[in-house]
Design an enzyme around this catalytic site. Structure first.
Site, PDB file in Angstrom:
ATOM      1  CG  HIS A 407      -1.894   1.152   1.205  1.00  0.00           C
ATOM      2  ND1 HIS A 407      -2.009   2.054   2.217  1.00  0.00           N
ATOM      3  CD2 HIS A 407      -2.787   1.538   0.251  1.00  0.00           C
ATOM      4  CE1 HIS A 407      -2.942   2.952   1.907  1.00  0.00           C
ATOM      5  NE2 HIS A 407      -3.421   2.666   0.721  1.00  0.00           N
ATOM      6  CG  HIS A 408       3.328   2.606  -2.376  1.00  0.00           C
ATOM      7  ND1 HIS A 408       3.967   2.270  -3.554  1.00  0.00           N
ATOM      8  CD2 HIS A 408       4.019   2.006  -1.380  1.00  0.00           C
ATOM      9  CE1 HIS A 408       5.010   1.488  -3.271  1.00  0.00           C
ATOM     10  NE2 HIS A 408       5.057   1.313  -1.965  1.00  0.00           N
ATOM     11  CG  HIS A 487      -8.247   3.044  -4.071  1.00  0.00           C
ATOM     12  ND1 HIS A 487      -9.349   2.811  -3.297  1.00  0.00           N
ATOM     13  CD2 HIS A 487      -7.933   1.855  -4.646  1.00  0.00           C
ATOM     14  CE1 HIS A 487      -9.686   1.529  -3.383  1.00  0.00           C
ATOM     15  NE2 HIS A 487      -8.839   0.918  -4.194  1.00  0.00           N
ATOM     16  CD  GLU A 488      -8.283   7.981  -3.120  1.00  0.00           C
ATOM     17  OE1 GLU A 488      -9.232   7.304  -2.692  1.00  0.00           O
ATOM     18  OE2 GLU A 488      -7.104   7.686  -2.896  1.00  0.00           O
ATOM     19  CD  GLU A 506     -11.672   4.824  -4.409  1.00  0.00           C
ATOM     20  OE1 GLU A 506     -12.186   4.530  -3.328  1.00  0.00           O
ATOM     21  OE2 GLU A 506     -10.927   5.824  -4.531  1.00  0.00           O
ATOM     22  CD  GLU A 512     -13.095   4.991   0.007  1.00  0.00           C
ATOM     23  OE1 GLU A 512     -12.098   4.452   0.489  1.00  0.00           O
ATOM     24  OE2 GLU A 512     -13.047   5.937  -0.795  1.00  0.00           O
TER      25      GLU A 512
HETATM   26  C1  NOJ Z   1      -8.814   6.187   0.162  1.00  0.00           C
HETATM   27  C2  NOJ Z   1      -8.951   4.802  -0.364  1.00  0.00           C
HETATM   28  O1  NOJ Z   1     -10.004   4.707  -1.274  1.00  0.00           O
HETATM   29  C3  NOJ Z   1      -9.140   3.892   0.810  1.00  0.00           C
HETATM   30  O2  NOJ Z   1      -9.401   2.604   0.364  1.00  0.00           O
HETATM   31  C4  NOJ Z   1      -7.925   3.963   1.672  1.00  0.00           C
HETATM   32  O3  NOJ Z   1      -8.122   3.168   2.815  1.00  0.00           O
HETATM   33  C5  NOJ Z   1      -7.649   5.379   2.112  1.00  0.00           C
HETATM   34  N1  NOJ Z   1      -7.648   6.255   0.988  1.00  0.00           N
HETATM   35  C6  NOJ Z   1      -6.315   5.500   2.801  1.00  0.00           C
HETATM   36  O4  NOJ Z   1      -5.290   5.247   1.886  1.00  0.00           O
HETATM   37 CA    CA Z   2     -11.364   6.758  -2.263  1.00  0.00          CA
END
Ligand code: NOJ
Ligand code: CA
Length: 715
Positions: A407-408, A487-488, A506, A512
């Site tokens: 995870h980054h 993500h984002e 994402e 979430e």
């Molecule tokens: C947003 C991501 O969509 C989510 O899955 C993640 O846990 C948080 N950022 C923190 O990185």
């Molecule tokens: Ca997100």
């Protein structure tokens, strides 16, 4: 066979059809650039040149013409207008642009009908059957040459601008793209707003085109005659993403996301724009069944990517979202660091026990403490928190047969990330990581990029700088045999074909949101996603909530209203299961806490069984935002899987099983029970088996925001 024609003055309509051929993508000989010269008669004396191209089945047709010195096009299906008279063109800073005094010079056509194989995907074999047209055109004075390349498929049309190298046009700053889509103000649309702070993470609105302002693509439309369209783009490389902005009523114009320096795109000749795409189908499900976006991307440039294996993963993730743990580990009295060595090993044990392939760990690295949302400068991608031993969890993962998923989180500081990228990838590779989830949490327009002069510039998530950044990360990751799941992110435009380690992302409201105590995604959202966002490519939605009321405030019966919950998943349990088949991604998160799965081993069995890589996929029935039935065949067995799901309306759906092969299948059905209702009884589920054949039809009664997930196991 190729067909070339030089248009004679006075030609009225030239139909650029030709016989199919096996030749593909052969290059057209470049014109010799001649600056400032032209043999063209004055504009007033020029006759309009018109060129058309039809799809192999003849139904979709695009017609381009150079009327009044402007380049314009229309698209029809079966003779009916799909996109009315629309303009084409590009404007450049400090130069004349491709806007006026334009004329078509000549054209060439080609045809191709081939297949290609995906290393992983919704289907293994993809057919690419299209006709192609290359229009050579110019701005007469000053003379600027350019091409429009068009491909017509049975499922839609794509076109792009190509600007060759030429005298007087070297470095180019694009200040506007003039591509219009005249779609009609009464046309119905499903869209999310563009250039807003939450990037792509909005609920979809259904409204007539006439009420739209600026929206993201893919944008989905239904014409008054029932034809469905999706406008999007393919192969977004070194260009900025396009949104659609309503100009005159019913006319959507390409609106390119600006770079931090104010220009839209900075490039040099020769360059080509991404494909502008219009997917066209008689019914909504035709859009889901279309491969047009992938077909307009270039073939795999990475070669063998068998080191990436599709699969399912658990994670240290939901605990932070439902506030049972924290990302940081020095957050004072509320500290409950979730990503410890022991917690990871426990999660790995859970994954191994249930046949899951990986475990994502969020909050393993230094940088989360304090206001991480606003502090992307301090993330380290190599320094672990003291209570997380990355070598030890990776060793343990090998022992139990589960991989660590990296995870980054950049918190939107791409320079801080890029500065550490090599070392970050080295660390992941050394610890046997094959997939990294990354994150770009920052408001739109707030991605921090420190430029060559050391000055912070702030980018949108889909500007040219971010398009370039993502590809840089994906390419470097590939060198380390690592797949990416941002993500984002920037939206998907089919680049997974060219870079098959870009496995998911994402780019929409995911699960979430249901944890955060703000209005949850609601019953419609996933039905919207299937016909909009999902047309662009895989999504890491993170389905599989078994506790549908996480963090629930104590409520009394009479308070059973949406806003009385801090967080809730507005689906039935069976609908959550259906998402593993409906929402495609080669990696699927099994997102809930172990205790919630262990409390429902009967329903959990479906998640354990369902694969994430498919031989074939067929959307069988559905309407945008209302319901969907999707069938997929496992790539590694004879089994089929079916998802059926509905919005807030209960409905009876019939699944025609004629897609099955010969013989008998055991249908393992996980469906809403008779009282299932997302608000009052979301856990009512019936799990039953019955023998079926291709001659059968299954009748399913879905509750409000309900669903069904079916495994059809070959007997
Ligand atoms: C947003 C991501 O969509 C989510 O899955 C993640 O846990 C948080 N950022 C923190 O990185
Ligand atoms: Ca997100």
């Amino acid at each position: 066979m190729r067909h070339a024609a030089h248009l004679m003055l006075g030609s009225a309509l030239v139909f650029a059809g030709c016989q199919p051929s096996s030749q593909q993508n052969s290059q057209v000989k470049a014109e010799t650039p001649v600056a400032g010269q032209s043999d063209a008669p004055p504009l007033s004396e020029r006759e309009v040149q018109t060129v058309s191209l039809a799809s192999p089945d003849g139904r979709n047709k695009i017609t381009l013409r150079d009327e009044g010195g402007m380049l314009r096009y229309t698209i029809t299906r079966g003779g009916e207008e799909v996109i009315g008279d629309s303009r084409l063109g590009l404007l450049f800073a400090n130069q004349y642009g491709l806007d006026k005094d334009l004329r078509i010079l000549s054209f060439e056509t080609a045809a191709s009908d081939t297949t290609w194989e995906q290393p992983w995907g919704e289907r293994r074999i993809v057919r690419d059957n299209h006709k192609e047209l290359l229009i050579k055109a110019e701005r007469v004075s000053p003379n600027l040459k350019f091409n429009i390349r068009v491909k017509a498929f049975n499922d839609g049309i794509g076109f792009r601008y190509e600007v060759p190298e030429q005298t007087g046009l070297g470095d180019v700053f694009i200040t506007r793209e003039l591509t219009d889509f005249n779609i009609g103000q009464e046309t119905n649309s499903w869209t999310i707003p563009a250039r807003m702070y939450n990037r792509y993470e909005y609920l979809y609105s259904e409204k007539p085109v006439g009420e739209l302002q600026m929206v993201h693509t893919p944008a989905t439309f239904e014409k008054e005659n029932g034809i469905h369209l999706s406008i999007h783009e393919a192969a977004l490389v070194d260009y900025s993403a396009m949104s659609l902005h309503q100009q005159r009523e019913g006319v959507l114009r390409v609106d390119l996301t600006p770079r931090a320096d104010g220009h839209l795109v900075k490039t040099q000749t020769p360059f080509k724009t991404p494909w502008r795409t219009v997917q066209i189908a008689d019914e909504a499900i035709g859009l889901i069944n279309s491969d047009l976006i992938l077909n307009l991307n270039e073939p795999n440039k990475l070669g063998d990517v068998s080191w990436f294996t599709p699969g399912k993963y658990a994670g240290i993730w939901w605990e932070q979202h439902v506030k049972e743990g924290t990302w940081g580990n020095t957050d004072g009295p509320i500290n409950h660091h979730a990503a410890t060595t022991q917690a990871t090993k426990d999660k790995m044990d859970f994954a191994a026990k249930h046949g899951l392939d990986g475990v994502l760990v969020e909050g393993w690295n230094v940088g989360w403490d304090g206001d991480w949302f606003n502090n992307g400068d301090v993330f380290s991608f190599t320094e672990t928190y003291p209570d997380f031993d990355i070598e030890e969890v990776s060793r343990y993962g090998k022992e139990v047969g589960v991989r660590l998923i990296g995870h980054h989180e950049t918190s939107g500081n791409i320079s801080n990330y890029e500065n550490q990228l090599e070392a970050a990838m080295d660390l992941m590779e050394a610890n046997d990581v094959r997939v990294i989830k990354s994150g770009y949490v920052a408001d739109a327009g707030d991605i921090k990029r420190v430029d060559e002069n050391g000055i912070a510039q702030y980018e949108f998530h889909d500007s040219q700088a971010m398009v370039d950044h993502h590809l840089k990360v994906v390419k470097l990751a590939a060198e380390h045999k690592i797949a990416m799941n941002p993500h984002e992110p920037v939206k998907d435009t089919g680049l997974r074909r060219t870079y098959p380690n870009w496995v998911s992302r994402e780019g929409a409201r995911g699960q979430e949101f249901n944890a955060w105590g703000i209005p949850p995604n609601g019953p419609d959202h996933v039905l919207d996603l299937l016909y909009t966002r999902m047309l662009s490519g895989p999504m890491d939605y993170t389905a599989g909530a078994f506790d549908l009321r996480p963090n629930e405030m104590p409520v009394v019966a009479e308070d059973l209203q949406r806003n009385d919950y801090r967080s809730r998943i507005e689906h039935t349990l069976a609908k959550e299961l259906s998402l593993f088949v409906a929402i495609y991604s080669p990696i699927q998160m099994v997102m809930d806490l172990e205790r919630n799965y262990e409390a429902r081993p009967d329903a959990f069995q479906f998640i354990k069984d369902v694969p994430t890589d498919w031989e074939e996929s067929i959307a069988l029935d559905g309407e945008v935002g209302d319901y969907a039935i999707i069938a997929r065949k496992d790539r590694n067995s004879d089994d089929w899987y079916v998802a059926a799901l509905t919005d807030a309306d209960a409905r009876k759906l019939i699944v025609d099983l004629s897609f099955l092969g010969e013989g008998t299948y055991e249908a393992q059905i996980y469906r809403d029970g008779p009282d299932a209702d997302y608000e009052t009884n979301p856990y009512d589920i019936v799990i039953e088996t019955k023998d079926v054949t291709a001659a059968d039809k299954l009748s399913l009664a879905l509750g409000r925001s309900g669903g069904a997930a079916i495994r059809l196991k070959k007997s």
